[in-house]
Each structure stands twice: as C-alpha cells, then as structure tokens.
Design a protein around this motif. Sequence first.
Motif, mmCIF file in Angstrom:
data_model
loop_
_atom_site.group_PDB
_atom_site.id
_atom_site.type_symbol
_atom_site.label_atom_id
_atom_site.label_comp_id
_atom_site.label_asym_id
_atom_site.label_seq_id
_atom_site.Cartn_x
_atom_site.Cartn_y
_atom_site.Cartn_z
ATOM 1 N N LEU A 168 -90.426 -65.576 34.355
ATOM 2 C CA LEU A 168 -91.468 -65.975 34.010
ATOM 3 C C LEU A 168 -91.645 -66.865 32.586
ATOM 4 N N ASN A 169 -90.995 -68.161 32.746
ATOM 5 C CA ASN A 169 -90.822 -69.037 31.594
ATOM 6 C C ASN A 169 -91.804 -70.260 31.603
ATOM 7 N N TYR A 170 -92.381 -70.463 33.008
ATOM 8 C CA TYR A 170 -93.553 -71.656 32.937
ATOM 9 C C TYR A 170 -94.731 -71.316 32.864
ATOM 10 N N ASN A 171 -95.593 -72.194 32.341
ATOM 11 C CA ASN A 171 -96.867 -72.064 32.461
ATOM 12 C C ASN A 171 -97.872 -70.724 31.883
ATOM 13 N N TYR A 229 -90.116 -53.617 35.284
ATOM 14 C CA TYR A 229 -89.791 -53.818 34.040
ATOM 15 C C TYR A 229 -90.140 -55.179 33.590
ATOM 16 N N MET A 230 -90.564 -55.231 32.401
ATOM 17 C CA MET A 230 -90.775 -56.711 31.794
ATOM 18 C C MET A 230 -89.797 -56.961 30.590
ATOM 19 N N ARG A 231 -88.908 -57.730 30.612
ATOM 20 C CA ARG A 231 -87.721 -58.085 29.834
ATOM 21 C C ARG A 231 -88.289 -59.296 28.933
ATOM 22 N N VAL A 278 -88.452 -64.785 29.466
ATOM 23 C CA VAL A 278 -88.857 -63.720 29.729
ATOM 24 C C VAL A 278 -88.828 -63.346 31.224
ATOM 25 N N ALA A 279 -88.467 -62.344 31.866
ATOM 26 C CA ALA A 279 -88.326 -61.889 33.259
ATOM 27 C C ALA A 279 -88.809 -60.575 33.806
#
Length: 807
Positions: free
Chosen positions: A6-9, A73-75, A149-150
């Motif tokens: 989740l690294n863009y926008n 999960y959010m890492r 972030v992933a």
Amino acid sequence: MKKIDLNYNWYYIADFKPSYIEAHMDDVGFEVVHLPHTNIELPLNNFSEESYQFESFYKKEFYVEPLLDEHVYMRFEGVMTYAEIYVNGHYIGEHKGGYTPFEFDITPYIHEDAFNMLSVYVDSRERDDIPPFGHVMDFLTYGGIYREVALIYKNVCHIKDLLIKPEDVLTKPKLNMSFDLLNLSQEDKKVTLECHLYNENKQVFSCSRSESLQDTKNINWIEEVGNIQLWSVDAPNLYEVVICVLEDNQVIDKNKVRIGFRQFEFRRDGFYLNNEKHKIVGLNRQQSFPYVGYAMPKSAQYKDADILKHALKVNTVRLSHYPQSNHFLDRCDELGLLVLEEIPGWQHIGNEAWQEVALQNIEEMIKRDWNRPSVFMWGTRINESNDDHDFYKKTSEKARELDDSRAIGGVRCIKNSELLEDVYTYNDFSHTGNNAGLEAPNKVFKEKKPYLITEYNGHMYPTKKYDDEAHRVSHAHRHMRVLDALYGDDHITGAIGWCMFDYNTHKDFGSGDKICYHGVMDMFRIPKMAAYAYASQQRKEPILHVGSSMNIGEHKSGFLTEINVFTNCDWVNFYRNDAFIKRFYPNRHRYGHLPSPPICIDDFIGECLEKDGLFSSTDGKLVKKLLMKANKSRGNLRIMDKLKLGYILLKYKMTTLDMENLYTKYYGGWGGKAAVYRIDGIINNQMVKSVTKGHIFAPTLKVELDSTVLSEEATYDVTRVVVSLRDEYNNSITYANDAFQVITSGHIKVIGPDILALIGGSMGFWIKTTGTYGDGFIEVVSPRFGRLKKRIQVKDLRSLNIDENIR
C-alpha cells in the motif's frame, strides 16, 4: 498468507487536526504522495533541525476482499517517530519509535468486499519518552512514513515469530526451527507442518510433522539437512526455507525465510567465521540521504550496500545508531557483508518509560532480523552511554532470551566499563595523526575478552571533498594508520571506521552548516581520498589512486616533495613526459602490517641526470641528492650541501641559474614547461592500471547514472546521477564549482533542487519515478558546457509484487 503493498497514492497534509481522522479523501489542502515519504524536503545544509519536527497526517483508501477464514493485518516497516493508527475512524493502536516495524490486527474494524479508510497520525517531534531522544544527538531523525506499508491476509491458523537457527554447520548441518502456531478460531485444529529447503530454486530437503492445537502452541523443530554450502563473506550462499501449514491436505499458511548456513565465533585472538579467522574491517553507516532524510526506496538501499562491498571493499558495516532498512540488510545477506545491528540511541538513557520502549525496540529489531545470515552481533547498549547495570542487565537478558545464537555487544567510549555482553565493543578516538593508530586492548579493558573497535577517526579530522590536497592526504593516512594497528594486533578482532559518508546533524556537531564531514565519501556517496585507503586492502581488483593533482601550486612554497599512491599493486613505474623515472614499492617501513601499504613517490629524477649525459655517474648521483634535499627543505640547504653544490657549479662551469633551470626541469617549477606524469600499476609483472596527470587545458563535464532502467514495484524507484568535471585524462578536477540546471521530462522527476553546483569538482542528485511508465529524460544544462541529455526507461512491475503465498 497474502501481502498487498500500500505504498502509492496516499493523501498527506503537514498540519494535523483531529477532525481529519474521519474526514473524506477530498479534503482541501492534502497532496498525493507515494511511500517512502519524508514529511518535508530539506535543504542540503544550513537549515533548522526543527524544520521536520511537527505533527502530520496521512490517509489512504484500501480495498478488503471477502475473507476466507482469515484475519487482516496492517504492517508498517517504519514511521518516524510516533504513530497512531485508525481504520474507518476506529483507533487501532499506537507505536513509539521510528526504526522498527509494527503491525495490528484490523479485522474487527474493516468492511469486507469494500473500500476502507486507513488514517495515520504521525508525530515527528523529538519526544523525551522515545529513544533516541532526551538529549542532543549527532544525527537527524527526520519524519514521515518513510518505509513501506502493507495489508496482510493470514489464515486463522498461521505461524508467528519464525526463528530458524542453522546449527552444527561444519559437521552435521541442522535446521533448528521455532515458532508460535496460532489458532484464532473457536475450534480445535489438526494440521500438518511441512518444511522445504531450497537452494537456487532447487529443493534439497523436505520433512513434515503433525500437530493438534486448541489455541497457540510453541513449536520447536530440529532436522538434519545433509550437505549444504556455507555462507561466508566471499561466498554468500543463501537458502530458502518454506514452512507450510496444511489442513485436510490444503495449504492454509506458508512462510518463506531466507537463511545462510554459517558459524560465528568470537575468541580472544579474533573473530572466526566458519572456523576461519577474519579481521573485521568496516565502516559505520547512517541511513540518511540529502533532502529526503530517511525516505529512500529499495534500489537506493541496495546501492549503499553495493558501495560498501564493491567500491570500498570492506567486509562489515555497523548500523549506527539504529536498525536500518530491511532492503539494505537483504543486500548485505546477498553480498556477504557482515552486519552489527544495534538499538536506537546516542549517549542518553531516559527514564523507566523510555527504557521500556528501548526494550521493545530490542524485541522488534531481533524478531525482524534474527534469520539473517549477515547479522553477526546485536548491539544492546545505547551508543556511547554510561554504565547502567540494571538497564543493561535487562537488555542483555532480553537479547539472549530471544536469540542465543549470536554474540551481543554494546558500543561504549569509556574504559573499564562493566561488561554484561560477550564482546567489549569500544570507540577508540585516540589517534591524532602522529601517534599510534589504536590503543592496546589491555589499556582499555583489563579482562581477557574479545575486543572490537566500533568507531575511530570521524570527528577527529573532519575532511571535505574540496579541502586542500595535504588535508585530504592526511585524512587518508589517518585511516590507514588505524588499519595498520588493527592488522598488527591479534587481540583486536576488528575495527569499524567512522564513517561511510557525510551526513546532516544537529547544531552542536558538524561544521556549523548542519553537515558532519566525517565520511570517507560525501553525502552523495562520491569518494574522498580516504575511500581508497579501504578499497586498496584487497587483491581481487586492482586499485590505483594517485593522491595528488601533481600541481606545485597545491603545495607549500610550490615544492612538490612526495606523492602518495593508494594501491594494491606490487609496484608502480613512474614516468615524466614519457621518460621513465623510477620504480616505487609499497611503504612497508611505515606500514608494516597493512596488506597493501601506500606507495610514496619522492624521487622525480631517477637516473635522468646520468642518462642525459650532463654529469658523470658519481656527480649525477650527488646532484640528484642535492636537488632532492633542496626540494624537501624548500631550498634551505645546509652548509655542507651548499659547499657540494659550489663544487658542482665550479667543475661543470654552471651558474646558479643553470641549477635552478635543472630543478625546474625535473620538479616542474614556476615558469617551466608543463609536465605530464604517468603512473603504471604492476601486478605479477603485468601493467594492470595506469593514471596520467597533467595540466588542465580542455575540461569536460561528465554525467553518469547508476542505472538507466527504473522499475516501479512495491514502491517508486530512484537512481543516482553524478555530474563531474574531468580533465583530458579523465581525472576529477577538485577545484571546480560550476553551476548547472537539471531538467527532467517524461516519467521522472528530480529529488531536491533543480539548480545545483559542483562541490569539490562533482555533485550528485537522485531522480525518481512518478507512477507512470515509459521513457524519461534528464538534461544537465551548463552555461559553460552546454546540454548533456540522458534517457531513462521506466518499467511497470507492480503486478509482479503481490506476495500471494496462499489464500
């Protein structure tokens, strides 16, 4: 398990208000950014360190698929410095500390088969409750969500905290595997565990076992694996361990871990890797970059490791003073670069709450990196802090409890400190230029324990890339004297110099412009002369660096007395205007222990006087001695030498002007004809390198890129560009400060300002991709040298980056 990056926008605003947490994405004032992201771009120097110390806010919309017996999960790999996480307006949790990863189970707060809102409050101020803060520090910490972030989907039954320790690697290699097997469902489970070992995608071992579990069960599993290839600094052989969880013959969870089979051991007489003695020779690294601080993606992290291994040719790096990018460590694993990793801190130990965060940092650091073959030691003390028995007893016990397969150390700058660790790690700044390179270990610590130097030089002799030649040469010699002392003492296991490159710092340190000029490279990873002190201490690749421009005006009173050549060659042949002068050998009298001492060229005449037929053989030797003495003494001959000179003038009917012209001919004095010098490096009777030095008549501007192909995968990509002014012989021209403009077009943009100037003859900058794909172009526009254009190809590899092991 499935991992979605989740690294863009992301939407970002440098001004936090509580109302943002539940606000819609279209709020006015937000900008779209990509991770890694710095909360503010800074100037190169001369700025306030408070510029980045503020509260900011990030948010991103993300989609959650229908769940199949899964938790979500959010890492976060790193947020500087304090983070609060919200999902759909619900508070999920907080994290203190910017250097270690954290994750939260967000399952109760998400909407399946729908878009959800992730909100992150970031506090980048220097808070007294979080290490390394509480006192002034010699580095900056910057701000923002500066690592990836992933979103991670995990089955209700999955593996947590997987530790794999290779054991008995020199006799009967084994995998010692331990982990927690979680069961988050409301029913008992019967599962099968499978272990597969791969080498270069070829399976070399497999095994399985059955387990019954109600909730969480700790698994300890040891298997002998047969013949393997060892991991070492010269042959970093890597294996992949894949552990699967199966239910009803269906894989419901899969974990992949990369390992290396190796054995580390500290003994009183040194450090042993796979039972072979190695001198630890390395440099310290800060993880910062110009303008963006810590926020740089994978390729830049990889490049730093490549520079250490391939350009500086060291075998070790210390992560000062905190855990660094997992990408950097990945590359260390791949290259065979030894890593000393330590907890965040600098001299200051805080209160009880602060110390609890430090203990949490230890756990997060070790659990993230405990499977890495490159990490040979955990640093469990706060860098250069005073003794604190109770606190350091806890940190040592915590590290040993989590991982007993590695030594622990603690970087200190005090003698006879209490040793609660395995190795006495010490910052030795005793060398001041003319004294011994290092103190004897028994003068620092009385116990007979392994001893490792973790810092030296650095602030003792700050050196800029554009300092005068004598200063830069002295800087290189200071590093070589320490290395010589290291190689000369078997009781010193190694030495790690301060430091790899210059870095931004707080007001109380550096040169007053917010830069510490302590590196063997500048901030753009462009080498200073001292870099070749390290690069030359190996025999795999020829190194030949001439530490002089050969210009007399660079030297006191215009006397060119000696030239230092940093090389690993057997000898060098020295020529002046293509006439052979003399062969010169490494200076083993001055450096008796170095693998490759520098070579000193101090004779600019050789046998030329005799060959030119100006004097008899005996008189030629006398004249040569007199000319060399006059050069070294800057013309101040003793009485006896003046009498000998008078004898020569009388015998050969010469005037003092004739002798001055002779000096000018061989030493390139004022008014003399421009000389061209050539130094050929010889190994095994073969010329392997050659350097030519002469006066500058037609300089050219050169533009070099680390890579011309960039790829957008988990994050955007970057490459470094170096602009330098070169002479006719491709030597960098030190005293050049030409200005130029950087113009980008297409699918790239420059990081930092687009109007720059050479510093010390060169300047670097980075360009990055922008989220679109195709060709990009860089133009370097110079008022003096015109336009230089370079093409870069940007590839879209995002679709290849979803790590979907099993769902």
